[in-house]
Design a protein around this motif. Structure first.
Motif, PDB file in Angstrom:
ATOM      1  N   LYS A   1       0.802  -1.215   0.000  1.00 16.79           N
ATOM      2  CA  LYS A   1       0.000   0.000   0.000  1.00 16.79           C
ATOM      3  C   LYS A   1       0.838   1.271   0.000  1.00 16.79           C
ATOM      4  O   LYS A   1       0.336   2.336  -0.354  1.00 16.79           O
ATOM      5  N   SER A   2       2.091   1.178   0.380  1.00 23.94           N
ATOM      6  CA  SER A   2       2.928   2.378   0.457  1.00 23.94           C
ATOM      7  C   SER A   2       3.236   2.929  -0.925  1.00 23.94           C
ATOM      8  O   SER A   2       3.522   4.114  -1.081  1.00 23.94           O
ATOM      9  N   GLY A   3       3.202   2.084  -1.964  1.00 28.41           N
ATOM     10  CA  GLY A   3       3.523   2.495  -3.324  1.00 28.41           C
ATOM     11  C   GLY A   3       2.443   3.326  -3.996  1.00 28.41           C
ATOM     12  O   GLY A   3       2.651   4.481  -4.329  1.00 28.41           O
ATOM     13  N   PRO A   4       1.253   2.778  -4.241  1.00 26.03           N
ATOM     14  CA  PRO A   4       0.994   1.343  -4.046  1.00 26.03           C
ATOM     15  C   PRO A   4       1.556   0.531  -5.214  1.00 26.03           C
ATOM     16  O   PRO A   4       1.724   1.046  -6.312  1.00 26.03           O
ATOM     17  N   MET A   5       1.813  -0.737  -4.938  1.00 25.92           N
ATOM     18  CA  MET A   5       2.383  -1.654  -5.928  1.00 25.92           C
ATOM     19  C   MET A   5       1.575  -2.950  -5.918  1.00 25.92           C
ATOM     20  O   MET A   5       1.296  -3.495  -4.847  1.00 25.92           O
ATOM     21  N   LEU A   6       1.198  -3.412  -7.104  1.00 25.79           N
ATOM     22  CA  LEU A   6       0.449  -4.657  -7.247  1.00 25.79           C
ATOM     23  C   LEU A   6       1.367  -5.723  -7.815  1.00 25.79           C
ATOM     24  O   LEU A   6       1.924  -5.562  -8.902  1.00 25.79           O
ATOM     25  N   GLU A   7       1.521  -6.838  -7.091  1.00 28.53           N
ATOM     26  CA  GLU A   7       2.310  -7.974  -7.565  1.00 28.53           C
ATOM     27  C   GLU A   7       1.368  -9.132  -7.895  1.00 28.53           C
ATOM     28  O   GLU A   7       0.629  -9.606  -7.030  1.00 28.53           O
ATOM     29  N   LEU A   8       1.390  -9.556  -9.149  1.00 25.51           N
ATOM     30  CA  LEU A   8       0.616 -10.729  -9.571  1.00 25.51           C
ATOM     31  C   LEU A   8       1.528 -11.944  -9.468  1.00 25.51           C
ATOM     32  O   LEU A   8       2.361 -12.190 -10.343  1.00 25.51           O
ATOM     33  N   CYS A   9       1.360 -12.697  -8.396  1.00 23.85           N
ATOM     34  CA  CYS A   9       2.313 -13.770  -8.072  1.00 23.85           C
ATOM     35  C   CYS A   9       2.269 -14.913  -9.072  1.00 23.85           C
ATOM     36  O   CYS A   9       3.298 -15.561  -9.316  1.00 23.85           O
ATOM     37  N   GLN A  10       1.108 -15.183  -9.672  1.00 25.49           N
ATOM     38  CA  GLN A  10       0.983 -16.325 -10.569  1.00 25.49           C
ATOM     39  C   GLN A  10       1.718 -16.115 -11.893  1.00 25.49           C
ATOM     40  O   GLN A  10       2.109 -17.073 -12.560  1.00 25.49           O
ATOM     41  N   VAL A  11       1.911 -14.858 -12.281  1.00 28.30           N
ATOM     42  CA  VAL A  11       2.577 -14.581 -13.563  1.00 28.30           C
ATOM     43  C   VAL A  11       3.903 -13.857 -13.370  1.00 28.30           C
ATOM     44  O   VAL A  11       4.602 -13.559 -14.344  1.00 28.30           O
ATOM     45  N   GLY A  12       4.266 -13.553 -12.129  1.00 32.34           N
ATOM     46  CA  GLY A  12       5.545 -12.918 -11.852  1.00 32.34           C
ATOM     47  C   GLY A  12       5.657 -11.505 -12.380  1.00 32.34           C
ATOM     48  O   GLY A  12       6.707 -11.081 -12.863  1.00 32.34           O
TER      49      GLY A  12
END
Length: 226
Positions: free
Chosen positions: A123-134
């Motif tokens: 949330k500090s970014g915010p930044m979204l990481e999609l773990c399934q596709v890297g």
């Protein structure tokens, strides 16, 4: 229309219309519901797992009832102890059925646990990481989140209502990409009450809009993507 679950993501050279957002992407496996973990600094979601602390006692309770049937029948004047089939049934329950159920449920939980998180949000970014596709995206990359509600079937699974949340990304070369974030079954969502949909929660964090596409069963079948 591409075959459902045949693509990990979709790419467009234009802002896609709603009809172009109706394809189911990514993995066809679906745990049914989503476990959400949110703190003041982060938000993440992972496949929901069977609550073994609840399931195992029920399995043992049913096995105990089956075991008690001869004694209950004897109380009502029926002598079934002399029937070999009764003892075969009790033995099969404890030596075969119960162990198989426990192993099967454990295997299902492990298979979904290996998938890891669907996404993580800093949330500090915010930044979204999609773990399934890297893949990772910041707020400036995100055009909108999508929420596709439609019906699907695959393999031997009958037609069911499902909901897939996705994210539309603006790439550096001007293309637009649609990535699946996670999928859940409508029949399990209703059990969770009136919680805010994760698409809306993600949209709040990233201050983005949500594009919603809804197809009923007839419309979903008419796509011919299964």
């Amino acid at each position: 229309m591409e075959t459902a679950f045949s693509l990990p993501f979709m790419r467009f050279d234009h802002n896609p219309q709603d009809s172009e957002l109706a394809c189911l992407l990514g993995d066809s496996d679906c745990p049914g519901w989503i476990d959400v973990i949110e703190t003041s600094e982060s938000l993440r979601a992972r496949p929901g797992r069977l609550r073994m602390r609840c399931v195992v006692p029920w399995i043992l309770f049913v096995a105990a009832i089956i075991t008690a049937v001869p004694w209950i029948a004897r109380y009502f004047g029926s002598d079934v102890f002399s029937e070999p089939v009764v003892w075969v049934m009790i033995g099969t329950t404890w030596l075969l059925v119960v162990p198989i159920l426990l192993v099967l449920l454990g295997f299902i939980n492990r298979s979904f646990a290996k998938k890891g998180d669907y996404f993580r949000v800093d949330k500090s970014g915010p930044m979204l990481e999609l773990c399934q596709v890297g893949k990772s995206f910041n707020a400036g990359d995100i055009l909108a989140f999508t929420e596709l509600r439609r019906w699907c079937c695959h393999d031997h699974v009958p037609w069911k209502a499902t909901r897939q949340t996705g994210v539309l990304i603006q790439t550096q070369d001007g293309q637009i990409e649609l990535y699946p974030v996670f999928r859940e079954l409508e029949e399990n969502i209703s059990l969770l009450g009136c919680r805010l949909s994760l698409a809306d929660r993600l949209a709040q964090v990233f201050r983005a809009s949500v594009r919603r596409v809804t197809l009923d069963r007839r419309e979903s079948q008419a796509l011919g993507d299964f």
